[in-house]
Write a protein that holds these residues in place. Sequence first.
Motif, PDB file in Angstrom:
ATOM      1  N   SER A  59       0.809  -1.219   0.000  1.00 28.32           N
ATOM      2  CA  SER A  59       0.000   0.000   0.000  1.00 28.32           C
ATOM      3  C   SER A  59       0.838   1.263   0.000  1.00 28.32           C
ATOM      4  N   GLN A  60       2.212   1.160   0.087  1.00 26.72           N
ATOM      5  CA  GLN A  60       3.057   2.354   0.127  1.00 26.72           C
ATOM      6  C   GLN A  60       3.075   3.010  -1.245  1.00 26.72           C
ATOM      7  N   ILE A  61       2.988   4.384  -1.301  1.00 26.88           N
ATOM      8  CA  ILE A  61       2.904   5.140  -2.548  1.00 26.88           C
ATOM      9  C   ILE A  61       4.249   5.780  -2.823  1.00 26.88           C
ATOM     10  N   SER A  62       4.735   5.670  -4.050  1.00 26.93           N
ATOM     11  CA  SER A  62       6.004   6.284  -4.452  1.00 26.93           C
ATOM     12  C   SER A  62       5.762   7.741  -4.831  1.00 26.93           C
ATOM     13  N   PHE A  63       6.700   8.624  -4.390  1.00 24.60           N
ATOM     14  CA  PHE A  63       6.599  10.054  -4.684  1.00 24.60           C
ATOM     15  C   PHE A  63       7.638  10.487  -5.708  1.00 24.60           C
ATOM     16  N   ALA A  64       8.103   9.566  -6.522  1.00 29.90           N
ATOM     17  CA  ALA A  64       9.116   9.920  -7.515  1.00 29.90           C
ATOM     18  C   ALA A  64       8.555  10.860  -8.575  1.00 29.90           C
ATOM     19  N   TRP A  65       7.242  10.884  -8.755  1.00 32.16           N
ATOM     20  CA  TRP A  65       6.626  11.746  -9.770  1.00 32.16           C
ATOM     21  C   TRP A  65       6.428  13.174  -9.311  1.00 32.16           C
ATOM     22  N   VAL A  66       6.634  13.426  -8.008  1.00 35.75           N
ATOM     23  CA  VAL A  66       6.350  14.762  -7.485  1.00 35.75           C
ATOM     24  C   VAL A  66       7.348  15.778  -8.026  1.00 35.75           C
ATOM     25  N   GLU A  67       8.636  15.419  -8.022  1.00 40.40           N
ATOM     26  CA  GLU A  67       9.673  16.370  -8.463  1.00 40.40           C
ATOM     27  C   GLU A  67       9.478  16.785  -9.920  1.00 40.40           C
ATOM     28  N   PRO A  68       9.285  15.870 -10.879  1.00 34.46           N
ATOM     29  CA  PRO A  68       9.026  16.325 -12.249  1.00 34.46           C
ATOM     30  C   PRO A  68       7.768  17.175 -12.377  1.00 34.46           C
ATOM     31  N   LEU A  69       6.728  16.856 -11.577  1.00 28.40           N
ATOM     32  CA  LEU A  69       5.503  17.645 -11.648  1.00 28.40           C
ATOM     33  C   LEU A  69       5.729  19.072 -11.158  1.00 28.40           C
ATOM     34  N   LEU A  70       6.459  19.212 -10.043  1.00 29.54           N
ATOM     35  CA  LEU A  70       6.742  20.555  -9.529  1.00 29.54           C
ATOM     36  C   LEU A  70       7.596  21.357 -10.508  1.00 29.54           C
ATOM     37  N   LEU A  71       8.581  20.698 -11.141  1.00 25.75           N
ATOM     38  CA  LEU A  71       9.423  21.398 -12.113  1.00 25.75           C
ATOM     39  C   LEU A  71       8.587  21.860 -13.307  1.00 25.75           C
ATOM     40  N   ALA A  72       7.647  21.008 -13.755  1.00 21.34           N
ATOM     41  CA  ALA A  72       6.797  21.401 -14.871  1.00 21.34           C
ATOM     42  C   ALA A  72       5.892  22.578 -14.495  1.00 21.34           C
ATOM     43  N   LEU A  73       5.321  22.554 -13.265  1.00 24.56           N
ATOM     44  CA  LEU A  73       4.492  23.686 -12.821  1.00 24.56           C
ATOM     45  C   LEU A  73       5.307  24.966 -12.727  1.00 24.56           C
ATOM     46  N   TRP A  74       6.542  24.844 -12.239  1.00 22.45           N
ATOM     47  CA  TRP A  74       7.414  26.024 -12.097  1.00 22.45           C
ATOM     48  C   TRP A  74       7.702  26.645 -13.467  1.00 22.45           C
ATOM     49  N   LEU A  75       8.171  25.823 -14.410  1.00 24.45           N
ATOM     50  CA  LEU A  75       8.505  26.350 -15.726  1.00 24.45           C
ATOM     51  C   LEU A  75       7.258  26.776 -16.494  1.00 24.45           C
ATOM     52  N   GLY A  76       6.151  26.056 -16.312  1.00 24.02           N
ATOM     53  CA  GLY A  76       4.926  26.467 -16.968  1.00 24.02           C
ATOM     54  C   GLY A  76       4.439  27.819 -16.482  1.00 24.02           C
ATOM     55  N   GLY A  77       4.514  28.041 -15.163  1.00 25.44           N
ATOM     56  CA  GLY A  77       4.125  29.348 -14.637  1.00 25.44           C
ATOM     57  C   GLY A  77       5.029  30.456 -15.140  1.00 25.44           C
ATOM     58  N   ALA A  78       6.336  30.182 -15.250  1.00 25.27           N
ATOM     59  CA  ALA A  78       7.261  31.195 -15.763  1.00 25.27           C
ATOM     60  C   ALA A  78       6.938  31.541 -17.213  1.00 25.27           C
ATOM     61  N   ALA A  79       6.619  30.512 -18.028  1.00 22.42           N
ATOM     62  CA  ALA A  79       6.295  30.771 -19.421  1.00 22.42           C
ATOM     63  C   ALA A  79       5.007  31.589 -19.553  1.00 22.42           C
ATOM     64  N   LEU A  80       4.000  31.273 -18.740  1.00 22.07           N
ATOM     65  CA  LEU A  80       2.760  32.056 -18.779  1.00 22.07           C
ATOM     66  C   LEU A  80       2.992  33.491 -18.340  1.00 22.07           C
ATOM     67  N   PHE A  81       3.821  33.682 -17.325  1.00 22.58           N
ATOM     68  CA  PHE A  81       4.108  35.040 -16.852  1.00 22.58           C
ATOM     69  C   PHE A  81       4.741  35.867 -17.963  1.00 22.58           C
ATOM     70  N   LEU A  82       5.754  35.298 -18.650  1.00 22.82           N
ATOM     71  CA  LEU A  82       6.411  36.035 -19.730  1.00 22.82           C
ATOM     72  C   LEU A  82       5.436  36.320 -20.867  1.00 22.82           C
ATOM     73  N   ALA A  83       4.564  35.358 -21.167  1.00 20.26           N
ATOM     74  CA  ALA A  83       3.598  35.576 -22.241  1.00 20.26           C
ATOM     75  C   ALA A  83       2.654  36.729 -21.901  1.00 20.26           C
ATOM     76  N   PHE A  84       2.180  36.786 -20.650  1.00 19.01           N
ATOM     77  CA  PHE A  84       1.286  37.879 -20.245  1.00 19.01           C
ATOM     78  C   PHE A  84       2.005  39.216 -20.266  1.00 19.01           C
ATOM     79  N   ARG A  85       3.277  39.259 -19.858  1.00 15.81           N
ATOM     80  CA  ARG A  85       4.016  40.524 -19.835  1.00 15.81           C
ATOM     81  C   ARG A  85       4.224  41.041 -21.266  1.00 15.81           C
TER      82      ARG A  85
END
Length: 587
Positions: A86-112
Amino acid sequence: MSALIAGWLVDTFFWTGALILAVLLLRGPAARSFGPGLAYSLWGLVLLRFLLPPLVLPASMAPVPEMQALMAPVPVTEFVTEAPASQISFAWVEPLLLALWLGGAALFLAFRVRDYRRMRAHLLAEARPVGEAGKVRLVETPAASAPVAFGVIDKVVALPVCFMAHYDRDARDLAIAHELSHHRGHDLLANMAAQGVLALHWFNPLAWLGWRAMRSDQEAACDARVMAGRPRGERAAYAQVIAGFARGQDFALAAPMACPMLGDKSIVHRLKSLTRGDCARGRRLTGVSALALCAVALPLTASVSYASPPEPPAAPLPPLAPDAPLPPEAPDAPMPASVSDIGNLDEPRPLDAVFLASDVEGLPVEVAAAIAEARAERAEASAERAEARAEARAEAMEARAEARAAAIEARAEAQAVAAEARAEARAAAAEARAEAPVVEQSCDGDKPVSEHRRADGRMIVRICHEAIARQASLGLEQARAAVASQSDLSSELREEILRDLDREIERVRNPRRISVAPTAGGVRAVASTGSAVPVAFVGVGGAVTATVRFVAAFAGQDEPQAVSITVPVMLVPGAAQPGAAQVEQTA
């Protein structure tokens, strides 16, 4: 590669955030001690650290832990525990956070970028050009309530409508000078570059606080550049201009005369900066030196990685082991002795015979029968092997005999062919010798050359030197008579030729040497009298041609001429008299 980029992003985020916090703490003391210009320059450290690429050092500079070199590896007992299902692996968390970080940066630049394009289009929609200042266009537009500078490549200063007809020309000129100073100081380019830092920190409130502080320091530094060296009276008038435009619009990535987005604190900060006089030169140099030292130390904060060490060369492959020699054929096992052959036990016997003899006695009938059957099978196998060896030996001897016989036969055939070839060659040589004529030095009447065949069919050619000499003498006399009768020759040439012929007639009667050679069409003879005029006779059948060649000098000619006279000599009785001589003169 993704791990390297993620590491650089994290390091850049950490160090730029730390520098933003440091500049927020130092900007006030720096402005008071070294002026607003140096306080604004502190934000350049943040931009430089943001643009600093990762450093890849050689593998030889990688640190080596001392304990790893000094301590030997210690075996450690590992205790492996199975994770519950029943133990859940969190190996997917780091790539997801990196994608959210870079995605937010790209949206910010697009809006500016979108906001900047909309602002520029809004300001230039109904703009009317009113002048130029170098490469900067001055336009009046109803969309601007205060002077505003924008554009990095196409530089523009937008003014309110009828701003150039303002009643207070000094205030107007100060406001325009402020916007032109933004262009000259590349403040708009700095605002564009700062958007990268904001995109990296789009979720960080500290970065937004730093952005507002940088814009405030930018305006204060621009005010200081405009008011540098001006008296206090103009500073007061400039402060009134700033306060008058404090309620203007908020334009992204532009530099309006008064920035409402910065709030009243920014206006107060700018007005306080105006009350300070110009900073002393020595103090300003001290601040610039400290800032340069900080910029030089920035590479110490760069993301450092080490190149992979070169792979060691592959170990050479071991040489192939030689093929193991085949084991020798096992000798035939000796036949075991029967019970009756055991006899005296004290005599030395094979161990197998003793064992079998001792085991047969007292054994059941079935066992004794099995032993006897095994002995019979082994004897049969030995006989088969002996028979196979005998057959193989016989086949080998037969093959060697056949090969020897074939070699003897081939040698005999080769010798026969060679003997036949030699016999044919001898026969051909004998035939050639038999067909070749035999030349003899003898006379057969008056004929210089005579031919006849022997009883064996061999051709005999007799050459008579005396006859040839007589023919030569006769030929010369006939040649003299022919030359004497030639009317086309000059008297001088005729006399000289006749004198030479007379001498040759006297000498040729007793020639020192006569060379005779049979030819396909007759005989060629050359009589040499020891003089420089040889006489050649060529006889074909019964006709003889005499040719005399000599060199003579003629009157009127500087060089001697070669003369050749050919006279047909008829030596056969009853033949016609010789014809005219042919004279040929060559240079």
